[in-house]
Design a protein around this motif. Structure first.
Motif, PDB file in Angstrom:
ATOM      1  N   THR A   1      35.284  32.175  37.794  1.00  0.00           N
ATOM      2  CA  THR A   1      34.850  31.592  39.075  1.00  0.00           C
ATOM      3  C   THR A   1      35.231  30.124  39.162  1.00  0.00           C
ATOM      4  O   THR A   1      35.718  29.649  40.208  1.00  0.00           O
ATOM      5  CB  THR A   1      33.326  31.759  39.227  1.00  0.00           C
ATOM      6  OG1 THR A   1      32.986  33.146  39.111  1.00  0.00           O
ATOM      7  CG2 THR A   1      32.867  31.241  40.580  1.00  0.00           C
ATOM      8  N   VAL A   2      35.024  29.377  38.074  1.00  0.00           N
ATOM      9  CA  VAL A   2      35.397  27.964  38.066  1.00  0.00           C
ATOM     10  C   VAL A   2      36.904  27.810  38.243  1.00  0.00           C
ATOM     11  O   VAL A   2      37.377  26.952  39.014  1.00  0.00           O
ATOM     12  CB  VAL A   2      34.918  27.303  36.761  1.00  0.00           C
ATOM     13  CG1 VAL A   2      35.462  25.886  36.649  1.00  0.00           C
ATOM     14  CG2 VAL A   2      33.389  27.296  36.700  1.00  0.00           C
TER      15      VAL A   2
ATOM     16  N   LEU B   1      32.847  34.749  30.742  1.00  0.00           N
ATOM     17  CA  LEU B   1      34.178  34.975  31.311  1.00  0.00           C
ATOM     18  C   LEU B   1      34.136  34.983  32.832  1.00  0.00           C
ATOM     19  O   LEU B   1      35.022  34.442  33.494  1.00  0.00           O
ATOM     20  CB  LEU B   1      34.740  36.298  30.789  1.00  0.00           C
ATOM     21  CG  LEU B   1      36.187  36.593  31.171  1.00  0.00           C
ATOM     22  CD1 LEU B   1      37.105  35.491  30.691  1.00  0.00           C
ATOM     23  CD2 LEU B   1      36.640  37.927  30.595  1.00  0.00           C
ATOM     24  N   VAL B   2      33.086  35.598  33.399  1.00  0.00           N
ATOM     25  CA  VAL B   2      32.959  35.596  34.860  1.00  0.00           C
ATOM     26  C   VAL B   2      32.774  34.167  35.372  1.00  0.00           C
ATOM     27  O   VAL B   2      33.368  33.770  36.393  1.00  0.00           O
ATOM     28  CB  VAL B   2      31.779  36.491  35.291  1.00  0.00           C
ATOM     29  CG1 VAL B   2      31.490  36.323  36.778  1.00  0.00           C
ATOM     30  CG2 VAL B   2      32.082  37.953  34.972  1.00  0.00           C
TER      31      VAL B   2
ATOM     32  N   VAL C   1      41.618  26.334  41.531  1.00  0.00           N
ATOM     33  CA  VAL C   1      42.916  26.677  42.132  1.00  0.00           C
ATOM     34  C   VAL C   1      42.855  26.546  43.650  1.00  0.00           C
ATOM     35  O   VAL C   1      43.771  26.002  44.286  1.00  0.00           O
ATOM     36  CB  VAL C   1      43.326  28.099  41.711  1.00  0.00           C
ATOM     37  CG1 VAL C   1      44.559  28.550  42.491  1.00  0.00           C
ATOM     38  CG2 VAL C   1      43.610  28.158  40.218  1.00  0.00           C
ATOM     39  N   VAL C   2      41.755  27.022  44.250  1.00  0.00           N
ATOM     40  CA  VAL C   2      41.628  26.911  45.705  1.00  0.00           C
ATOM     41  C   VAL C   2      41.569  25.443  46.131  1.00  0.00           C
ATOM     42  O   VAL C   2      42.184  25.034  47.134  1.00  0.00           O
ATOM     43  CB  VAL C   2      40.378  27.674  46.181  1.00  0.00           C
ATOM     44  CG1 VAL C   2      40.112  27.419  47.656  1.00  0.00           C
ATOM     45  CG2 VAL C   2      40.555  29.169  45.930  1.00  0.00           C
TER      46      VAL C   2
ATOM     47  N   THR D   1      41.938  35.470  42.292  1.00  0.00           N
ATOM     48  CA  THR D   1      40.877  36.448  42.050  1.00  0.00           C
ATOM     49  C   THR D   1      41.417  37.689  41.351  1.00  0.00           C
ATOM     50  O   THR D   1      40.807  38.209  40.407  1.00  0.00           O
ATOM     51  CB  THR D   1      40.225  36.849  43.382  1.00  0.00           C
ATOM     52  OG1 THR D   1      39.738  35.677  44.049  1.00  0.00           O
ATOM     53  CG2 THR D   1      39.085  37.821  43.163  1.00  0.00           C
ATOM     54  N   PHE D   2      42.573  38.140  41.790  1.00  0.00           N
ATOM     55  CA  PHE D   2      43.187  39.307  41.158  1.00  0.00           C
ATOM     56  C   PHE D   2      43.490  39.042  39.685  1.00  0.00           C
ATOM     57  O   PHE D   2      43.238  39.884  38.816  1.00  0.00           O
ATOM     58  CB  PHE D   2      44.467  39.682  41.917  1.00  0.00           C
ATOM     59  CG  PHE D   2      45.257  40.777  41.261  1.00  0.00           C
ATOM     60  CD1 PHE D   2      44.855  42.105  41.374  1.00  0.00           C
ATOM     61  CD2 PHE D   2      46.405  40.496  40.535  1.00  0.00           C
ATOM     62  CE1 PHE D   2      45.577  43.117  40.762  1.00  0.00           C
ATOM     63  CE2 PHE D   2      47.124  41.496  39.924  1.00  0.00           C
ATOM     64  CZ  PHE D   2      46.717  42.809  40.047  1.00  0.00           C
TER      65      PHE D   2
END
Length: 441
Positions: free
Chosen positions: A24-25, A19-20, A30-31, A162-163
């Motif tokens: 992160t991916v 999940l982490v 999104v960025v 991130t949130f």
């Protein structure tokens, strides 16, 4: 431990790591998308509607002054939302000539000879003016206007992503870990040996399933152990009845009257002890069902039965009081309490009080009582009373209170001992009026 076993997807560690990694991916995607859309590396792009105003200013700047009114009318029809207006030199209501990001983007497209100014805003949108080389000003409404410096920035998008990812991770962890642990706590609270309790569900991560399987096997082993113990005691009781009966028959032929009576008393005590032990350790598979019981009638019946045997037993309480209970178990528990009371006291009172969702049964006697230091100990099996209450060493095995205590717990209630004024003992059994009864382990 296997190499990289921590990252096994069926385990908690592997699922959290996956999940982490997925979060992160997703964050990087999104960025990247926000960067490609906003392209902060390119020259500032004018906000919505500003490129139309800049094109109109360039067009009017290269047109003769006599042709501008007609051209402005054509632009107004072509871009009605823009609201293009032409102001003579020195007539425009200029608010500021700031160097904001909003105006700087327009200047990049206009080039030299043109000046971008902020005009007074109307009710619908910000107004921006472009001063042409000859001093005339062309004004128009620009939707959105200058935005705050932080709005739409890639770092804000990254922060929000991130949130969201951390929130999803927290919710998943809470559901994956807290739900099975809550079911474990509930199973432990409702632990019983009657075989009616459902086994723990073996779902979730591998570690949770392993704990559930271990608890289910432990429950089966305990139930099997208790069942074997009960069957063994039943077999011993059955085997001892026959020699006890033979000894009783042989004792009848003893000529010495004193020895014959002592022998018969000992044999009766042995038989009573066996029955008491089997009553305490009865087979849980034969537990009776919970039904609606008139508690007041049951207590009145017990008082009448002991009264017929010559004891002074009174009932004090309402004429009728209904509750959910096991009739035979409740009758046996209160009977044990009254037997102890009439053994050590001359007068016994059974009181019933109902307050809210609980009912209280008090069995009071006027005997010597029990010291505070031994009240809790007396609820244990085979615990005998103080010397003052042990009036006859040949009677009682210390099981009456423990059996009543087990029955109270099986009904979801409690049993406690209290002092009576001026002397004596009060045995208080508190039971819920409506409950989901449990079996005492």
């Amino acid at each position: 431990m296997k190499p990289f076993g921590f990252f096994h997807l069926k385990g908690i560690g592997g699922q959290i790591a996956a999940l982490v990694l997925a979060s992160t991916v997703a964050l990087h995607l999104v960025v990247t998308a926000a960067f490609l859309i906003s392209r902060p590396d390119r020259p500032d792009t004018p906000p919505d509607g500003a490129h139309q105003l800049t094109d109109a200013a360039l067009l009017l700047g290269s047109t003769e002054a006599s042709e501008r009114p007609r051209l402005v009318a054509d632009l107004s029809r072509a871009f009605p939302k823009l609201g293009i207006e032409m102001h003579a030199p020195g007539t425009a209501a200029i608010v500021e000539t700031s160097d904001s990001q909003h105006l700087r983007g327009m200047r990049r497209h206009l080039g030299r000879g043109y000046k971008v100014v902020q005009l007074a805003a109307d009710d619908t949108a910000h107004r921006v003016g472009v001063e042409l080389p000859d001093g005339s000003v062309i004004a128009g409404r620009v939707d959105g206007g200058p935005r705050p410096w932080f709005w739409g920035a890639p770092w804000l998008t990254a922060l929000m992503t991130t949130f969201i990812c951390v929130t999803v991770l927290g919710l998943w962890a809470a559901r994956a870990l807290a739900a099975p642990l809550s079911s474990f706590a509930e199973a432990a609270e409702n632990f019983s040996l009657d075989g009616e309790a459902d086994p723990l569900p073996e779902r979730g991560p591998e570690e949770i399933r392993s704990v559930a399987r271990a608890l289910n096997r432990m429950h089966e082993r305990i139930a099997r152990l208790m069942s074997d113990r009960t069957r063994m005691l039943a077999a011993i009781s059955h085997d001892l009845r026959t020699p006890i009966t033979r000894l009783r028959l042989r004792a009848e032929f003893i000529e010495d009257e004193v020895n014959r009576k002592r022998m018969l008393i000992d044999l009766d005590q042995m038989r009573s002890m066996l029955e008491s032990v089997l009553s305490l350790l009865r087979n849980d598979r034969n537990v009776e069902a919970v039904t609606l019981v008139d508690i007041a009638s049951t207590l009145q019946l017990i008082a009448d039965q002991f009264g017929d045997m010559g004891h002074v037993v009174h009932y004090d309480g309402p004429a009728s009081a209904t509750a959910a209970a096991r009739p035979d178990d409740l009758h046996r528990g209160v009977t044990n309490l009254v037997e102890n009371a009439v053994r050590y006291g001359a007068e016994v009172t059974i009181r019933l009080d109902i307050s809210g969702t609980r009912l209280v049964i008090d069995v009071e006697d006027d005997g010597p009582g029990i010291s505070d230091a031994r009240k809790q100990e007396m609820l244990e099996p085979f615990a005998r009373g103080d010397d003052a209450r042990t009036m006859d060493e040949s009677t009682g095995f210390g099981l009456g209170l423990s059996i009543a205590h087990a029955i109270a717990i099986a009904h979801g209630g409690t049993l406690s001992l209290h002092d009576r004024t001026p002397h004596g003992l009060i045995v208080r059994m508190e039971l819920p009026v409506w409950q989901e009864p449990r079996l005492a382990a």
